[in-house]
Motif scaffolding. Structure first.
Motif, PDB file in Angstrom:
ATOM      1  N   PHE A  89       0.820  -1.210   0.000  1.00 39.00           N
ATOM      2  CA  PHE A  89       0.000   0.000   0.000  1.00 39.00           C
ATOM      3  C   PHE A  89       0.856   1.264   0.000  1.00 39.00           C
ATOM      4  CE2 PHE A  89      -2.274  -3.397   2.109  1.00 39.00           C
ATOM      5  CZ  PHE A  89      -3.532  -3.357   1.524  1.00 39.00           C
ATOM      6  N   GLN A  90       0.248   2.363  -0.418  1.00 42.23           N
ATOM      7  CA  GLN A  90       0.928   3.650  -0.459  1.00 42.23           C
ATOM      8  C   GLN A  90       1.370   4.103   0.930  1.00 42.23           C
ATOM      9  OE1 GLN A  90      -1.510   6.748  -2.119  1.00 42.23           O
ATOM     10  NE2 GLN A  90      -0.046   8.379  -1.687  1.00 42.23           N
ATOM     11  N   HIS A  91       0.486   3.947   1.908  1.00 42.53           N
ATOM     12  CA  HIS A  91       0.780   4.443   3.263  1.00 42.53           C
ATOM     13  C   HIS A  91       1.076   3.295   4.233  1.00 42.53           C
ATOM     14  CE1 HIS A  91      -0.042   8.513   2.080  1.00 42.53           C
ATOM     15  NE2 HIS A  91      -1.231   8.178   1.610  1.00 42.53           N
ATOM     16  N   GLU A 119       0.276   2.432  -5.693  1.00 40.27           N
ATOM     17  CA  GLU A 119       1.022   3.670  -5.426  1.00 40.27           C
ATOM     18  C   GLU A 119       2.070   3.433  -4.340  1.00 40.27           C
ATOM     19  OE1 GLU A 119       0.760   6.279  -7.208  1.00 40.27           O
ATOM     20  OE2 GLU A 119      -1.274   6.483  -7.984  1.00 40.27           O
ATOM     21  N   ALA A 120       2.799   2.326  -4.443  1.00 42.05           N
ATOM     22  CA  ALA A 120       3.691   1.895  -3.357  1.00 42.05           C
ATOM     23  C   ALA A 120       4.873   2.818  -3.134  1.00 42.05           C
ATOM     24  CB  ALA A 120       4.191   0.476  -3.639  1.00 42.05           C
ATOM     25  N   THR A 121       5.169   3.713  -4.082  1.00 41.31           N
ATOM     26  CA  THR A 121       6.335   4.594  -3.910  1.00 41.31           C
ATOM     27  C   THR A 121       5.960   6.069  -3.877  1.00 41.31           C
ATOM     28  OG1 THR A 121       6.721   4.671  -6.308  1.00 41.31           O
ATOM     29  CG2 THR A 121       7.852   2.942  -5.069  1.00 41.31           C
ATOM     30  N   SER A 122       4.686   6.406  -4.006  1.00 37.75           N
ATOM     31  CA  SER A 122       4.318   7.818  -4.157  1.00 37.75           C
ATOM     32  C   SER A 122       4.498   8.619  -2.871  1.00 37.75           C
ATOM     33  CB  SER A 122       2.885   7.949  -4.668  1.00 37.75           C
ATOM     34  OG  SER A 122       1.974   7.386  -3.754  1.00 37.75           O
ATOM     35  N   ALA A 123       4.622   7.950  -1.723  1.00 38.99           N
ATOM     36  CA  ALA A 123       4.843   8.663  -0.461  1.00 38.99           C
ATOM     37  C   ALA A 123       6.336   8.776  -0.123  1.00 38.99           C
ATOM     38  CB  ALA A 123       4.107   7.951   0.677  1.00 38.99           C
ATOM     39  N   LEU A 124       7.199   8.362  -1.062  1.00 38.10           N
ATOM     40  CA  LEU A 124       8.635   8.305  -0.799  1.00 38.10           C
ATOM     41  C   LEU A 124       9.384   9.340  -1.629  1.00 38.10           C
ATOM     42  CD1 LEU A 124       9.012   4.407  -0.944  1.00 38.10           C
ATOM     43  CD2 LEU A 124       8.610   5.823   1.086  1.00 38.10           C
TER      44      LEU A 124
END
Length: 340
Positions: free
Chosen positions: A88-90, A166-171
């Protein structure tokens, strides 16, 4: 491996139904890293929920490894989901549990023996590069470390399919590249099928084999990543391809360079072995004309290199036609972006 046939999902919100996914057909082969890209509202997150059975399609079918997920219920659906994991994204970690306990959780739910859980958790901690952080809590981890825990947890039950929403969009960009390298290593080591949902074309470029571009619930373009990058057909795809140049701002071409130039500006796009051709030298010798290099860049995809080069030349129409024909005969895509 994964077959989507005429999948549609319509949400009935009051008087106006919302078509989230509209008549999508996709085939994802075993062992592929497959990217699904689109902006917010394109339908990609709904599509991934259809893949793991969290949503039921309004029409059409989803089949994974011969099992029709779209019609499965009860125990059959639960067993099918054990082989379809999600990142997950988060992160979605359990904040009151350590790294080791978070990774073990899905195996405990599945009823695995304690000895098997201990061995598998130790193996996964080493695989994702978290050795020494086994007893840390999520609040003590960086974003990249949290996502490594999420990936290890997703792999715990040895799934056939890994879905990344969206596994990398918070990085940050550097951590994103590290997580993408980890996913690529996992894919190559275990031949695991990975489906990546993203709005970042850099993610697709770096590790995906094929990509589907979604807009307004539809797949508007689909193909091998190298083909889509070098020959984008739809306006939204061309917009995503330009996004990769903006990922490293210094690589972007400045159109102002052509403003005061007479003659023609030609954009060349080349792939594979063509990237090693002495194109400018050969053109200069053949036509006796000075070719001015305005800008150039090279990009790496999972299946090879592609490059772009912007050339300026003062030539008559006949010479320009011959130059373009020679380039195309040599397997190099080209277009005149300015001709005065």
């Amino acid at each position: 491996m994964i077959l989507l046939r005429n999948i549609s999902k319509i949400f009935d919100h009051g008087k106006t139904p919302v078509v989230a996914v509209d008549s999508v057909d996709l085939t994802i082969e075993q062992g592929q890293i497959y990217g699904i890209i689109g902006y917010s509202g394109a339908g990609k997150s709904t599509l991934i929920r259809l893949l793991n059975g969290l949503e039921k399609p309004t029409s059409g079918s989803v089949t994974i490894n011969g099992h029709e997920i779209s019609s499965a219920k009860g125990e059959a659906l639960r067993q099918a989901r054990l082989k379809i994991s999600m990142v997950f994204q988060h992160f979605n970690l359990l904040w009151s549990r350590t790294v080791r306990e978070n990774i073990a959780f899905s195996m405990q739910i599945a009823g695995a023996p304690k000895a098997q859980i201990r061995a598998r958790v130790a193996e996964l901690i080493e695989l994702v590069g978290l050795t020494g952080r086994e007893e840390a809590y999520p609040s003590q981890l960086s974003g990249g470390q949290k996502q490594r825990v999420g990936i290890a947890r997703a792999l715990a039950n040895s799934p056939d399919v890994l879905l990344c929403d969206e596994a990398t969009s918070a990085l940050d960009p550097q951590t994103t590249d590290q997580i993408l390298d980890l996913l690529l290593d996992i894919n190559r080591r275990f031949k695991l099928t990975i489906v990546l949902i993203t709005h970042e074309m850099h993610v697709v470029r770096k590790i995906c084999d094929r990509v589907a571009v979604m807009e307004n619930g539809k797949v508007v373009e689909e193909g091998e990543v190298l083909d889509v990058f070098t020959r984008p057909q739809q306006p939204i795809t061309r917009q995503f391809v330009r996004q990769v140049s903006q990922y490293k701002e210094e690589e972007a071409f400045n159109p102002d360079l052509t403003r005061d130039l007479d003659g023609a500006v030609i954009k060349l796009t080349f792939t594979g072995l063509n990237t090693h051709q002495p194109v400018v030298g050969e053109l200069t010798l053949r036509y006796g004309l000075p070719f001015n290099i305005l800008h150039g860049k090279m990009s790496q995809t999972a299946h090879g290199v592609f490059g772009q080069l912007w050339l300026h030349v003062i030539a008559n129409q006949g010479q320009l036609n011959n130059i373009l024909a020679d380039l195309r005969n040599g397997g190099i895509e080209c277009e005149v972006i300015k001709h005065a």
